[in-house]
Design an enzyme around this catalytic site. Sequence first.
Site: not given
Length: 732
Positions: A261-262
Site C-alpha cells: 500500500d502507498w
Amino acid sequence: MALRNLVVLAAAVLASAESGEKVPRQAPTGTAAWAAAHSKAAAALSKLSQQDKINIVTGVGWDKGPCVGNTSPVNSIRYPQLCLQDGPLGIRFGTGSTAFTPGIHAASTWDVDLIRQRGVYLGQEAKGCGVHVILGPAPGALGKNPTGGRNWEGFGVDPYLSGIATAETIEGLQSSGVQATVKHYLVNEQELNRETMSSNVDDRTIHELYLWPFADAVHSNVASVMCSYNKINGTWACENDKVLNGLLKKELGFQGYVVSDWNAQHTTNGAANGGMDMTMPGSDFNGRNVLWGPQLNNAVNGGQVQRSRLDDMVKRILAGWYLLGQDQGYPAINIKANVQGNHKENVRAVARDGTVLLTNDGILPLKNPRKIALVGSAAVTNPQGMNACTDKGCNTGALGMGWGSGSVNYPYFVSPHDALRARAQADGATVTLQSSDSTSNVQSTVSGADVAIVVITANSGEGYITVEGNAGDRNNLDPWHNGNQLVQAVAQANKNVVVVVHSTGPVILETILNTPGVRAVVWGGLPSSENGNAMVDILYGVVSPNGKLPYTIAKSASDYGTAPSRGDDNFKEGLFIDYRHFDNAKIEPRFEFGFGLSYTNFTYSDLTVTSNAKSGPATGSTIPGGPADLWENVATVTVSVKNTGGVAGAEVPQLYITLPSSAPSTPPKQLRGFAKLKLAPNASGTATFNLRRRDLSYWDTARQNWVVPSGEFGVSVGASSRDIRLTGKITV
Ligand SMILES: *[C@@H]1O[C@H](CO)[C@@H](O)[C@H](O)[C@H]1NC(C)=O
Ligand SMILES: *[C@@H]1O[C@H](CO)[C@@H](O)[C@H](O)[C@H]1NC(C)=O
Ligand SMILES: *[C@@H]1O[C@H](CO)[C@@H](O)[C@H](O)[C@H]1NC(C)=O
C-alpha cells in the site's frame, strides 16, 4: 473443473428459448496459465541488469508520473513504464470514465452476472486509459466493525459472499486485459490508527473469515495483492513473513506479486525478505524516505537480500504482465480518455438491483401520486458541484459513494430530485422540494402531498480526510444531519412518509421505524451516478425490489459487539462477527443479513440434497487458491422457487450450512451458496447450490489444514439468514 457455486440453473432459467442456455462458468485453469507466464518472465529476466531489476520493483516516487503508481521502463524487454491506478470502482482522477457502484452496493445485488459485468467494464476502461494495474477489488476490510470507514469499498461482511464477488470481479477485470490488485491484505478492519495498530488474530479466524476472499482472488488468478498499513501479530503486513510468504505464497500458491500500500513499507530488508515484491509509490508522500531503489541495490550487493529474492520479485511482476498479455499492443497511458461506452447501463442496473426494501405497509410501489414532496439535502446534487469535494471528502448533497482514494469523479449525476421530477413530469404530477435538512419549515413543503419522500444519509471513508468530525470510521451508526429529527418533523405533517437511506453501512433505524406515518423504508445503499434513477425505479415499481442486505442492521450499535479499537485489536470476537454473532448470542437484529422485501411473493419447495463428501483433511496438491480438492464440488443442493405474487420479481435464495457438532465451536450457520432467480408471475425456477469441499470444511489449527468434519451437516435454505424456508441435511 468446478462450476461456480451458483446461478448455473438460475442463468438457464433466465435465458429465453431464443438466446439458449448460458454456458456454465468454469473455474480458471490457473496453474498452466501461470506456468506459461513465468517461463516468459524467466526468459526476460536473463536479459536484465541488476539496475533494471531494481527499477522494476521500485516505484518512481510520489507524484512523479502519470498514474498514482509508476515504475521505470526497461527497453531491452520492451517493458513499459508500468501504470498502477486506483481503484475498485473506477479510474481515479479520470474525467471520461464511469463511476461504477461501490463494492458494497454490487454485493447487495447478489447478482454474479452484474458483478462480473461491472468487472469486465471497469477492466475495459482501465485498459482504454492505458492502466496496467487497477488497484481493486477491496474485500479487506471485510467489515467486522459496522462503523469501519472503508467497508463500502468491499463486498460485505460475509467471506463467502465477498469471495464470490471478489472472484467474479477479478475474472471480469482480467478478462478485459488489466491486472487486478486485491487489497488490503490483511485484517485492515479500521481506519483509526491504521498505520500504527496491530491486528492480532488467531489462526482459525484468519482462515475462515479474513483470508477466505483472498483465497478466491488467488484462485481467480489475481495478478497482484496489496499488503496493508497495519501490523499483524505485531509485524507490519508488508514485511510479515508468515502472512506473505507463508499464507499467501506457500499455502495459497500465489504466483503473482505483492505490492505495498502507498507508503506502507517500513524497512528495506524486512520487506524484501518478508515477501513484498514491489514498493509503491517508491518514496513517502514528501518524495523522501526511499527504502528500495539504491537501498535495495546495496542490500543485494551486501548479501542482506539474496539475488534470488530480487529475481523472484522481478519474475512475479513480469509474470503478471505476461499473464494478461500486456506485452502485446497495450494502449498508451491516458487517464483522461473517454472510455465510458454503454457502461452506465451496468451502473443503473446495479444501483437499482442493489436497493433493498426494508419495510412497506403497501404504500409502495407508488400508485400514481399527484402531489409529491421531496425532502433532504441528499435529494439534490451537491450544490457546489458533483465533484466539488476532493476525493469525495464531504457529505453535501446526494450520496453515491464514500470518500477517500477509493472514490472517483462522477461523469454525470442523477439526484433523487432530477429523477423524480422527470418521472412526475411524464405523469403530469408535481414535486415540491425542500433541499435542506431543516426541520423548522418542512411542514409547508409536505403537508397535503400524496407522499412525502425523505432522503437521509450516513457516510464514511478513508482516514486521511475527516468529514463532519468523522475521521474515516463513523463516530456512530446514526443518520447524519439529524436524519431522525427530519423524518419525525415530516411525519408530523404528512402520514404517507417514505424514507430513503443512502449509506456506506448499517444505520440504526429504530427512531424512524417508531415514527407513526413512516410507511416504507428503502435502503438505497451507495448507487453512484444513478442515485435518483435507482430510487425512482424502485418507488414506482419499474422493477420489484430485489436487493438483499450484505450486513446486519441491528436495533442498537452495541449489539454488534465490535468497534474500531483505540490501540491494537485482539479480534477476541473470533469467528463471531455480524450474523454469526447475532445468531450465536441470540440477539434479535432489526434487519438480518440477507434480508430484503419485494413487491411479490416467493414460495420455496422441493429441496434436494446429494453428496459424496468425505470427512477428513484436504489432500490435493496446491493450485492457485490452495489444495486443489478444496475447490471441487462434493455436494449439491437444489430448491424450487415460485413467484406466487402478482408481479415479476427476482429472489435470492440463500443456502446456510451448520457444521456437525464434531467441529469445534463454530457459528450456528454460515452462508455457503446463493442464486438470483428472475421470475415472471407464476413462474418457477430452480436454484442449484454446488458445495465445494472448502464450503464444508473448517480450519483445523492442529493439523494446519482444512478438514471436513464427520457427522450431520444442517442445510438451511431461505430468503435471508433468518427467514429459512426449507431444511435438509448432509451426512458425512
Ligand atoms: C497470530 O497469533 C495467533 C495467536 O498466537 C496465532 O494463532 C496466529 O496463527 C498468528 N497469525 C499470524 C499470521 O502470525
Ligand atoms: C404476499 O403474501 C402476503 C402474505 O401471505 C400477502 O398478504 C400479500 O398480499 C402477498 N403479496 C403479493 C404481491 O401477492
Ligand atoms: C397465475 O396463476 C393464477 C392461478 O392459476 C391465475 O389466476 C393468474 O392469472 C396467473 N397469473 C399470470 C400472470 O399468469
